[in-house]
Design a protein around this motif. Structure first.
Motif, PDB file in Angstrom:
ATOM      1  N   ALA A   1      32.779  45.534  37.526  1.00  0.00           N
ATOM      2  CA  ALA A   1      31.242  45.909  37.472  1.00  0.00           C
ATOM      3  C   ALA A   1      30.435  44.668  36.715  1.00  0.00           C
ATOM      4  O   ALA A   1      29.505  45.099  36.063  1.00  0.00           O
ATOM      5  N   ARG A   2      30.831  43.673  36.901  1.00  0.00           N
ATOM      6  CA  ARG A   2      30.357  42.404  36.187  1.00  0.00           C
ATOM      7  C   ARG A   2      30.117  41.240  36.968  1.00  0.00           C
ATOM      8  O   ARG A   2      30.501  41.428  38.050  1.00  0.00           O
ATOM      9  N   SER A   3      29.598  40.436  36.552  1.00  0.00           N
ATOM     10  CA  SER A   3      29.411  39.052  37.546  1.00  0.00           C
ATOM     11  C   SER A   3      30.777  38.507  37.928  1.00  0.00           C
ATOM     12  O   SER A   3      31.826  38.663  36.911  1.00  0.00           O
ATOM     13  N   ILE A   4      30.926  37.700  38.918  1.00  0.00           N
ATOM     14  CA  ILE A   4      32.041  37.288  39.323  1.00  0.00           C
ATOM     15  C   ILE A   4      32.822  36.191  38.263  1.00  0.00           C
ATOM     16  O   ILE A   4      33.825  36.292  37.800  1.00  0.00           O
ATOM     17  N   ASP A   5      31.963  35.469  37.689  1.00  0.00           N
ATOM     18  CA  ASP A   5      32.473  34.593  36.430  1.00  0.00           C
ATOM     19  C   ASP A   5      32.871  35.248  35.303  1.00  0.00           C
ATOM     20  O   ASP A   5      33.808  34.876  34.694  1.00  0.00           O
ATOM     21  N   ALA A   6      32.138  36.391  34.994  1.00  0.00           N
ATOM     22  CA  ALA A   6      32.701  37.161  33.678  1.00  0.00           C
ATOM     23  C   ALA A   6      33.902  37.616  33.952  1.00  0.00           C
ATOM     24  O   ALA A   6      34.902  37.741  33.196  1.00  0.00           O
ATOM     25  N   VAL A   7      34.390  38.238  35.324  1.00  0.00           N
ATOM     26  CA  VAL A   7      35.606  38.938  35.651  1.00  0.00           C
ATOM     27  C   VAL A   7      36.583  37.741  35.646  1.00  0.00           C
ATOM     28  O   VAL A   7      37.685  38.000  35.020  1.00  0.00           O
ATOM     29  N   ALA A   8      36.355  36.654  36.445  1.00  0.00           N
ATOM     30  CA  ALA A   8      37.150  35.374  36.396  1.00  0.00           C
ATOM     31  C   ALA A   8      37.934  35.011  35.072  1.00  0.00           C
ATOM     32  O   ALA A   8      38.965  34.502  34.695  1.00  0.00           O
ATOM     33  N   GLN A   9      36.887  35.035  34.120  1.00  0.00           N
ATOM     34  CA  GLN A   9      37.068  34.466  32.665  1.00  0.00           C
ATOM     35  C   GLN A   9      38.223  35.528  32.345  1.00  0.00           C
ATOM     36  O   GLN A   9      39.303  35.100  31.605  1.00  0.00           O
ATOM     37  N   ASP A  10      38.156  36.903  32.325  1.00  0.00           N
ATOM     38  CA  ASP A  10      39.126  37.793  31.876  1.00  0.00           C
ATOM     39  C   ASP A  10      40.383  37.629  32.601  1.00  0.00           C
ATOM     40  O   ASP A  10      41.311  37.461  31.860  1.00  0.00           O
ATOM     41  N   VAL A  11      40.274  37.398  33.772  1.00  0.00           N
ATOM     42  CA  VAL A  11      41.569  37.113  34.810  1.00  0.00           C
ATOM     43  C   VAL A  11      42.246  35.847  34.257  1.00  0.00           C
ATOM     44  O   VAL A  11      43.491  36.039  34.095  1.00  0.00           O
ATOM     45  N   ARG A  12      41.658  35.005  34.038  1.00  0.00           N
ATOM     46  CA  ARG A  12      42.057  33.772  33.636  1.00  0.00           C
ATOM     47  C   ARG A  12      42.830  33.944  32.263  1.00  0.00           C
ATOM     48  O   ARG A  12      44.090  33.491  31.998  1.00  0.00           O
TER      49      ARG A  12
ATOM     50  N   LYS B   1      38.844  41.688  44.536  1.00  0.00           N
ATOM     51  CA  LYS B   1      40.220  41.185  44.101  1.00  0.00           C
ATOM     52  C   LYS B   1      40.438  39.948  44.854  1.00  0.00           C
ATOM     53  O   LYS B   1      41.152  38.986  44.326  1.00  0.00           O
ATOM     54  N   SER B   2      40.088  40.083  46.049  1.00  0.00           N
ATOM     55  CA  SER B   2      40.352  38.817  46.848  1.00  0.00           C
ATOM     56  C   SER B   2      39.624  37.263  46.437  1.00  0.00           C
ATOM     57  O   SER B   2      40.254  36.331  46.261  1.00  0.00           O
ATOM     58  N   THR B   3      38.546  37.559  46.080  1.00  0.00           N
ATOM     59  CA  THR B   3      37.677  36.506  45.327  1.00  0.00           C
ATOM     60  C   THR B   3      38.580  36.160  43.881  1.00  0.00           C
ATOM     61  O   THR B   3      38.679  34.910  43.559  1.00  0.00           O
ATOM     62  N   GLN B   4      38.770  37.207  43.273  1.00  0.00           N
ATOM     63  CA  GLN B   4      39.311  36.535  41.906  1.00  0.00           C
ATOM     64  C   GLN B   4      40.693  35.939  42.075  1.00  0.00           C
ATOM     65  O   GLN B   4      41.147  35.200  41.509  1.00  0.00           O
ATOM     66  N   ALA B   5      41.571  36.476  43.283  1.00  0.00           N
ATOM     67  CA  ALA B   5      42.856  35.775  43.319  1.00  0.00           C
ATOM     68  C   ALA B   5      42.686  34.433  43.801  1.00  0.00           C
ATOM     69  O   ALA B   5      43.448  33.432  43.217  1.00  0.00           O
ATOM     70  N   ARG B   6      41.658  34.044  44.769  1.00  0.00           N
ATOM     71  CA  ARG B   6      41.496  32.774  44.973  1.00  0.00           C
ATOM     72  C   ARG B   6      40.780  31.804  43.834  1.00  0.00           C
ATOM     73  O   ARG B   6      41.555  30.781  43.682  1.00  0.00           O
ATOM     74  N   MET B   7      40.009  32.578  43.042  1.00  0.00           N
ATOM     75  CA  MET B   7      39.631  31.728  41.915  1.00  0.00           C
ATOM     76  C   MET B   7      40.834  31.381  40.731  1.00  0.00           C
ATOM     77  O   MET B   7      40.708  30.266  40.300  1.00  0.00           O
ATOM     78  N   LEU B   8      41.610  32.396  40.413  1.00  0.00           N
ATOM     79  CA  LEU B   8      42.624  32.194  39.876  1.00  0.00           C
ATOM     80  C   LEU B   8      43.546  31.239  40.351  1.00  0.00           C
ATOM     81  O   LEU B   8      43.994  30.293  39.478  1.00  0.00           O
ATOM     82  N   ALA B   9      43.838  31.255  41.671  1.00  0.00           N
ATOM     83  CA  ALA B   9      44.780  29.987  42.262  1.00  0.00           C
ATOM     84  C   ALA B   9      44.205  28.767  41.745  1.00  0.00           C
ATOM     85  O   ALA B   9      44.852  27.763  41.523  1.00  0.00           O
ATOM     86  N   GLU B  10      42.791  28.641  42.216  1.00  0.00           N
ATOM     87  CA  GLU B  10      42.103  27.346  41.887  1.00  0.00           C
ATOM     88  C   GLU B  10      42.308  26.966  40.678  1.00  0.00           C
ATOM     89  O   GLU B  10      42.622  25.728  40.127  1.00  0.00           O
ATOM     90  N   THR B  11      41.977  28.028  39.570  1.00  0.00           N
ATOM     91  CA  THR B  11      41.987  27.602  38.143  1.00  0.00           C
ATOM     92  C   THR B  11      43.462  27.178  37.714  1.00  0.00           C
ATOM     93  O   THR B  11      43.513  26.049  37.039  1.00  0.00           O
TER      94      THR B  11
END
Length: 216
Positions: free
Chosen positions: A192-203, A21-31
């Motif tokens: 339980a998927r790649s970071i990028d796949a999760v990030a795509q859904d989060v975005r 979740k911390s990685t995804q929060a940071r990636m969403l902020a950057e996006t």
């Protein structure tokens, strides 16, 4: 309690330790920043000077240092300072606030894991915080894998990871139950998927929330 009117949007990330979740929060902020949004990325416990001081008290040292009741009071105090000094001012300026954990983590880690104290957590939240996120993204993860990730990070802030896999299992079930209880603001994503796949859904979920257009 009543809080100041806000015009921004408040997004929280939740999940067991090691869920990403911390990685995804940071990636969403950057996006979102790259797409023109003003974003404040913050965390709990912490996110303001006073709350960061309390973070050190509760996350470092002997796991049995504080009772569950003491932890609830400490986390509530940290959250109030965070709300006053970081979250509400940013929302009033129309910014997107992305927070790595918020009150749902206290509902789980203090309200559920160390006794049946959920009612106390909710009552203190009502009295002292009075604000839920507009959107909560739950990154769901297998407990054993999450614990392995969390312990592999090292460092001094392993306060809750040290409670072991049994806690992770209990917390995962609790978070999924919260997602049902607060279905109006929770969205659950398979972590339980790649970071990028999760990030795509989060975005997609975040942009749908911000624009009011349902994600496909």
């Amino acid at each position: 309690m009543q809080t100041a009117a806000t015009t921004g949007r408040f997004i929280s990330f939740e999940g067991i330790d090691g869920s990403g979740k911390s990685t995804q929060a940071r990636m969403l902020a950057e996006t979102l920043r790259s797409e023109g949004h003003e974003v404040v990325l913050t965390r709990e416990p912490g996110g303001s000077p006073g709350a960061e001081d309390i973070r050190k008290l509760v996350l470092e040292g002997d796991p049995d240092r504080w009772s569950a009741h003491s932890e609830i009071l400490l986390f509530t105090a940290a959250r109030r300072d965070h709300l006053e000094r970081t979250i509400l001012p940013a929302l009033a300026e129309g910014k997107v606030v992305i927070c790595d954990r918020f009150a749902d983590s206290t509902r789980m880690y203090q309200g559920l894991s160390r006794g049946d104290l959920r009612a106390l957590v909710d009552e203190l939240h009502r009295l002292m915080i009075g604000r839920e996120p507009d959107l909560t993204i739950l990154i769901d993860m297998d407990p054993a894998k999450g614990l392995s990730r969390a312990l592999g990070r090292g460092g001094s802030e392993e306060r809750f990871e040290e409670f072991g896999e049994a806690l992770q299992v209990k917390m995962r079930a609790g978070f999924l139950a919260l997602a049902d209880e607060y279905a109006d603001r929770f969205t659950t994503i398979n972590g339980a998927r790649s970071i990028d796949a999760v990030a795509q859904d989060v975005r997609a979920i975040a942009l749908a929330h911000l624009t009011g257009v349902k994600a496909s």
